[in-house]
Design an enzyme around this catalytic site. Structure first.
Site, mmCIF file in Angstrom:
data_model
loop_
_atom_site.group_PDB
_atom_site.id
_atom_site.type_symbol
_atom_site.label_atom_id
_atom_site.label_comp_id
_atom_site.label_asym_id
_atom_site.label_seq_id
_atom_site.Cartn_x
_atom_site.Cartn_y
_atom_site.Cartn_z
ATOM 1 N N GLY A 7 96.762 99.440 -37.256
ATOM 2 C CA GLY A 7 95.580 100.233 -36.963
ATOM 3 C C GLY A 7 95.411 100.637 -35.519
ATOM 4 N N HIS A 22 108.954 93.761 -41.367
ATOM 5 C CA HIS A 22 107.742 94.577 -41.367
ATOM 6 C C HIS A 22 107.079 94.454 -42.730
ATOM 7 C CE1 HIS A 22 105.194 98.176 -41.339
ATOM 8 N NE2 HIS A 22 105.226 98.090 -40.024
ATOM 9 N N GLU A 45 100.813 91.477 -37.244
ATOM 10 C CA GLU A 45 100.420 92.754 -37.821
ATOM 11 C C GLU A 45 99.851 92.554 -39.230
ATOM 12 O OE1 GLU A 45 102.210 97.231 -37.525
ATOM 13 O OE2 GLU A 45 103.558 95.696 -38.289
ATOM 14 N N SER A 105 101.491 105.489 -37.091
ATOM 15 C CA SER A 105 100.948 106.738 -37.625
ATOM 16 C C SER A 105 100.720 107.814 -36.580
ATOM 17 C CB SER A 105 99.634 106.470 -38.382
ATOM 18 O OG SER A 105 98.677 105.862 -37.537
#
Length: 237
Positions: free
Chosen positions: A188, A100, A148, A210
């Site tokens: 996002g 990540h 990503e 998130s």
């Protein structure tokens, strides 16, 4: 009890809890249970990736697949502070997220980690930050791949709207090289429209993070699940 690996199929949503305070300890269990509710209600595969210290706690409490956020490319033994794949397997994980943008690995270490995960029976998901590296990452042989772009992570500006052509190319590269790989995207992605657009552009699911901070986490995740399933059906799958 963790689901069998065969239960992990597209379209799918992976929820990365990161180290957000809203998803630590008992809150990690609470969020995982809400994700489990959505998975059962909507009939979609949802995977949760809690903080490593909460991995065993979460895995014991839910039936959906649980991924570790990281493992080290090592074997068990004199490895103070390291996390060998055997440790997360014993904790109840089904798979592992690697490389990540917030926990990057060297290329060789990714390869070793992917191989070690396979040895112990863990699925591997490898994240890729740039289009030019997609080919290399997919050739390492992970079970899952996620494009990503790091500059979009946590911004609310989705890769689907900011870099649609790059996303489409990344998914095409992955599936052309290894048709059996599950190709995902993240960065996002924060609403149902983002998820739908991701699948239209070739993704087989999304990696989100998130949303675990939101009070309406279950509602947002449900919206994403329904959008994913509708888009999947529209593509004829």
């Amino acid at each position: 009890m963790v689901l069998a690996m065969t239960a992990i199929r597209p379209p799918l949503i992976i929820v990365n809890f990161k180290a957000y305070p809203e998803a630590l300890g008992d809150r990690a269990v609470e969020k995982a249970r809400l994700a489990e509710d959505v998975a059962e209600e909507e009939g979609i595969c949802i995977i949760v990736a809690p903080p490593l210290v909460d991995l065993a706690l979460v895995a014991r409490e839910v039936s959906i697949p649980v991924f570790a956020q990281h493992v080290d490319p090592v074997e068990p033994g004199r490895r103070t502070g390291h996390i060998p794949p055997e440790a997360v397997k014993a904790a109840g994980a089904t798979g592992v997220m690697l490389n990540h943008a917030e926990k990057r690995l060297d290329y060789l270490d990714i390869k070793i980690a992917v191989d070690r995960c396979r040895e112990v029976g863990l699925l591997s998901l490898v994240c890729c930050a740039k289009l030019r590296y997609c080919n290399m990452v997919v050739r390492l042989g992970p079970d899952m791949f996620a494009f990503e772009p790091p500059e979009l992570i946590g911004t609310g500006r989705s890769v689907t709207s900011e870099k649609p052509e790059s996303l489409k190319k990344a998914m095409t590269i992955a599936k052309r090289l290894r048709p059996e790989i599950i190709a995902l995207c993240g960065a996002g992605v924060s609403c149902g429209k983002d998820v739908r657009d991701a699948i239209v552009l070739g993704a087989e699911g999304v990696l989100v993070g998130s949303i675990v901070r939101r009070d309406d986490f279950k509602a947002v995740l449900g919206e994403m699940a329904r959008a994913a399933l509708r888009a999947w059906e529209e593509k004829g799958f």
